[in-house]
Design a protein around this motif. Sequence first.
Motif, short mmCIF file in Angstrom:
data_model
loop_
_atom_site.label_atom_id
_atom_site.label_comp_id
_atom_site.label_asym_id
_atom_site.label_seq_id
_atom_site.Cartn_x
_atom_site.Cartn_y
_atom_site.Cartn_z
N MET A 53 36.66 47.70 41.61
CA MET A 53 37.79 46.76 41.60
C MET A 53 39.12 47.80 41.07
O MET A 53 40.65 46.73 41.29
N LEU A 55 39.84 47.88 38.12
CA LEU A 55 40.10 47.89 36.50
C LEU A 55 39.80 48.85 35.13
O LEU A 55 39.95 48.80 34.65
N ILE A 75 45.36 47.79 40.85
CA ILE A 75 44.14 46.82 41.48
C ILE A 75 45.03 45.01 41.88
O ILE A 75 43.99 44.75 42.83
N THR A 76 45.81 45.39 42.38
CA THR A 76 46.71 44.57 42.92
C THR A 76 46.22 45.19 45.08
O THR A 76 45.82 44.20 45.30
N ALA A 79 42.86 44.45 45.73
CA ALA A 79 43.50 43.16 46.02
C ALA A 79 43.41 43.17 47.16
O ALA A 79 42.63 41.99 48.17
N LYS A 80 44.45 43.17 47.30
CA LYS A 80 44.69 42.94 49.10
C LYS A 80 44.70 43.38 50.12
O LYS A 80 43.93 43.47 50.88
N TYR A 85 36.63 40.44 42.47
CA TYR A 85 35.92 40.76 41.02
C TYR A 85 35.64 39.82 40.02
O TYR A 85 36.54 39.00 39.71
N PHE A 87 34.37 38.32 36.47
CA PHE A 87 34.60 38.92 35.08
C PHE A 87 33.68 38.40 34.64
O PHE A 87 32.94 37.06 34.38
N ILE A 152 37.08 33.30 43.15
CA ILE A 152 36.61 34.43 43.63
C ILE A 152 35.59 34.03 45.43
O ILE A 152 36.42 34.33 46.62
N ARG A 155 39.04 33.07 46.71
CA ARG A 155 39.94 34.10 47.39
C ARG A 155 39.41 34.97 49.25
O ARG A 155 40.04 34.91 49.77
N MET B 286 45.80 40.56 38.31
CA MET B 286 46.18 41.51 39.56
C MET B 286 45.04 41.23 40.61
O MET B 286 44.55 41.32 41.57
N LEU B 290 47.83 39.16 42.39
CA LEU B 290 49.20 39.39 42.05
C LEU B 290 50.05 40.53 40.92
O LEU B 290 49.60 41.44 41.41
#
Lengths: 243, 305
Positions: A53, A55, A75-76, A79-80, A85, A87, A152, A155, B286, B290
Amino acid sequence: MLEISHLRYDVTAENGEELDILRDVSLTVDDGKLVVITGPNGGGKTTLARTIMGLNQPTGGSIRWNGQDLTGLSITERAKAGVSYGFQQPPRFKGLKVKDLIALAAGKADLSPGEGCRYLTQVGLCADDYIDREVDSSLSGGEVKRIEIATILARGSGLMIFDEPEAGIDLWSFAKLTETFERIHQKRKATLLIISHQERIINLADEIVVIEKGTVAKHGPREEVFPQIMARTLPGCGYMKEA
Amino acid sequence: MDKTEWKILKEIADLEKTPQGAYNFRLNGGLDSRQVTANIDIVSKTDKPGIDIIVKPFTRGESVHIPVVLSMSGLTDVVYNDFYIGEGADVDIVAGCGIHNTGCETSQHDGIHVFHVGKNAKVRYVERHYGEGPGTGENILNPRTEVYIEEGGSVTMEMTQIRGVDSTLRDTIVEVGPGGECVINEKLLTDGSQKAESNVEIILLGDDATGRVVSRSVAKGTSIQVFRPCMTGKAKCFGHVQCDSIIMDEAKIKSIPAIDAQSVDAQLIHEAAIGRIAGDQILKLMTLGLTEEEAEEQILEGFLN
């Protein structure tokens, strides 16, 4: 396809000792597969998930998702690119409501009541009771965990990583959760990477990966790997033999 | 009122046109417009600047808007408003002050509000403070609010200051009679070199009186905030003070809650916390796509919402 190649993650401990949390992890996961990552505590499972991810920044190796090199991305950006993920211990937010968090996850300014309800039901929560509640310390650990999983689902990424989704969740919600994983898997909507020690989740897997001492100790079809794990846990234990 | 002034009205009172019910718009130190109703009268004071707002007993479901707008730089406006809420009335009061400062001189508004809340009356009071403008002059707001609640009366106050006020010193004093209730929700955001100081004193005078102060604040830049909420119990009563602040950058926050029991039956609690935004909160948002800045904004917005 997720391709992890020679991934390393080292940290320096307070006493100056170099710790190899991940040492040379290589792993390929085909699209639409449900892969369960298991193994002893402290073996590096969560670190691996967090490194995918973004992190944690790896100290070596590479991560590719659908041909795109994620290794240097934030991270962003990851994600895109379609990575999500859940947590292991989700944070709480004073003031942010369940519906705000799910709307953010879904990438929408606002959520229709039907949408919120759909995601919450899939983790065994009644939307009427939860949608307007704040994700703060008034919620129990199990409730926060289920809301985390709902984010998630909302998303809807191509790669969904869940970190011990069963932790702290009651039996009834757990049954609902396994159904949800099964349904996502059947529709081949996403590639699922689930860190788990639960037999019911392991039973859903196409493949099992055993992470031990920061490396892939085993990786293969469930039918092949699961009996080996079971064999090691019972008769394989020296203490149990003595008893 | 011109376009800029209406924009300020929208910020402080959520108004886009003249409201229903009673209102009194104060602009640059004088009366702009006023409307009264059969149950709510507004009368200008003769001895000093300000108004008396008189709500007849048992008036229900009506509202009063009394916004103040300063759009001239360098003006110091002191105003005395007295509210007389009759027995059993149930009303909403929307106050607030907005400053549009285009000059280099200080604009200041000090609103001195005194509420006399009758037996079993219910008041919801909303006050927003806001400043803007391209000028270098400071925007200063020093409100003083006194509230006297009679038996069974109830007052809920939402006091918000989010933007553009360089310096504020807020004094709030509330006396709650038997069975009465006072709830204060305070929200504050300071940035740059702004200063904000808030003193709240709630005195629970009668049996079964309750008081609650919930203060949430964010301090950014080099701004400074000081909170002194004090809850005094003089009877069989219940009081709760909660101050929660997020500190950022080089800001400073001092939170000094106090509880003062003067009766063996007084039950008083205080909680205060100051901390930065938890790293995990930013990381979680994030992972939802974001950016770090967007994540921070969402967390602050939620916290102050």
